[in-house]
Design a protein around this motif. Structure first.
Motif, PDB file in Angstrom:
ATOM      1  N   THR A   1      -4.582  -3.055   4.276  1.00 41.46           N
ATOM      2  CA  THR A   1      -5.500  -3.025   3.556  1.00 41.46           C
ATOM      3  C   THR A   1      -6.971  -4.240   3.089  1.00 41.46           C
ATOM      4  O   THR A   1      -6.811  -5.086   2.981  1.00 41.46           O
TER       5      THR A   1
ATOM      6  N   ILE B   1      -1.815   0.231   7.685  1.00 39.28           N
ATOM      7  CA  ILE B   1      -3.196  -0.026   8.084  1.00 39.28           C
ATOM      8  C   ILE B   1      -3.448  -1.392   7.132  1.00 39.28           C
ATOM      9  O   ILE B   1      -3.786  -1.750   5.999  1.00 39.28           O
TER      10      ILE B   1
ATOM     11  N   SER C   1       1.241  -1.425  -0.184  1.00 45.66           N
ATOM     12  CA  SER C   1      -0.308  -0.132   0.124  1.00 45.66           C
ATOM     13  C   SER C   1       1.400   1.012   0.299  1.00 45.66           C
ATOM     14  O   SER C   1       0.530   2.162  -0.338  1.00 45.66           O
TER      15      SER C   1
ATOM     16  N   ASP D   1      -3.972  -3.172  -4.960  1.00 42.85           N
ATOM     17  CA  ASP D   1      -3.250  -3.082  -3.921  1.00 42.85           C
ATOM     18  C   ASP D   1      -4.321  -4.253  -3.601  1.00 42.85           C
ATOM     19  O   ASP D   1      -5.444  -4.073  -2.970  1.00 42.85           O
ATOM     20  N   THR D   2      -3.420  -5.522  -3.005  1.00 40.43           N
ATOM     21  CA  THR D   2      -4.213  -6.842  -2.340  1.00 40.43           C
ATOM     22  C   THR D   2      -4.527  -6.341  -1.229  1.00 40.43           C
ATOM     23  O   THR D   2      -3.106  -5.660  -0.587  1.00 40.43           O
TER      24      THR D   2
HETATM   25 MG    MG Z   1      -1.937  -3.113   1.922  1.00 39.36          MG
END
Ligand code: MG
Ligand code: GDP
Length: 170
Positions: free
Chosen positions: A35, A33, A17, A57-58
């Motif tokens: 995701t 954080i 991320s 963004d996995t």
């Molecule tokens: Mg992430």
């Protein structure tokens, strides 16, 4: 197609991320954080053509297998991220690479893939994977390699640019 879908894979906490946010928004945050899968869209022009770059963004290893396979099927290019301070995170990319190979099959040589050793800013004492080991792994897989830092912005633009160049040159 005018849609170019890049999917970012890697273990939780390696900085997926952070790399995406650094590239898309130019920001970095120290906090972690976790995701929920998120897609960022950017209109880019390359070689007179306008296309939409979609970066997914996995969630890393928490991704459901069926969702992972779907992201791979839909993806045009991939970034595989590990942290240079975690050998385990490099290990965790192996099954993902196998799945990409399996799903893309004979198309694989035409698919841009980058291996990114992130957090290269971290102190040498906590490093577990050397740059040459990262390079060797990428060579084994026949893909490109870069060490990156979302924190210091080292090689972040280059990482995404390289993928787009590979796409253009194929
Ligand atoms: Mg992430
Ligand atoms: P993700 O789970 O792979 O998406 O990882 P995140 O992007 O959420 O980052 C996890 C943690 O690593 C956060 O605390 C980030 O601030 C930190 N982090 C991400 N990239 C870097 C980096 O390049 N260098 C350093 N030192 N920390 C980073």
């Amino acid at each position: 197609s005018n849609d170019y879908r890049v999917v970012v894979f890697g273990a939780g906490g390696v900085g997926k991320s952070s790399l995406v946010l650094r590239f898309v928004k130019g920001t970095f945050r120290e906090s972690y954080i976790p995701t929920i899968e998120d897609t960022y869209r950017q209109v880019i022009s390359s070689n007179k053509t306008i296309c939409t770059l979609q970066i997914t963004d996995t969630t890393g290893s928490h991704q459901f297998p069926a969702m992972q396979r779907l992201s791979i099927s839909k993806g045009h290019a991939f970034i595989l991220v590990y942290s240079v301070s975690s050998r385990q995170s490099l290990e965790e990319l192996k099954p993902i690479w196998q799945t990409i190979k399996e799903i893309k099959g004979t198309e694989l040589p035409n698919i841009p893939v980058m291996l990114a050793g992130n957090k290269c800013d971290e102190s040498p004492e906590i490093r577990e994977v050397s740059a040459s080991e990262g390079q060797a792994q990428a060579q084994t897989w026949g893909i490109s390699f870069m060490e990156t830092s979302a924190k210091t912005n080292h090689n972040v633009t280059q990482l995404f640019q390289e993928l787009l160049n590979m796409e253009k040159n194929r």
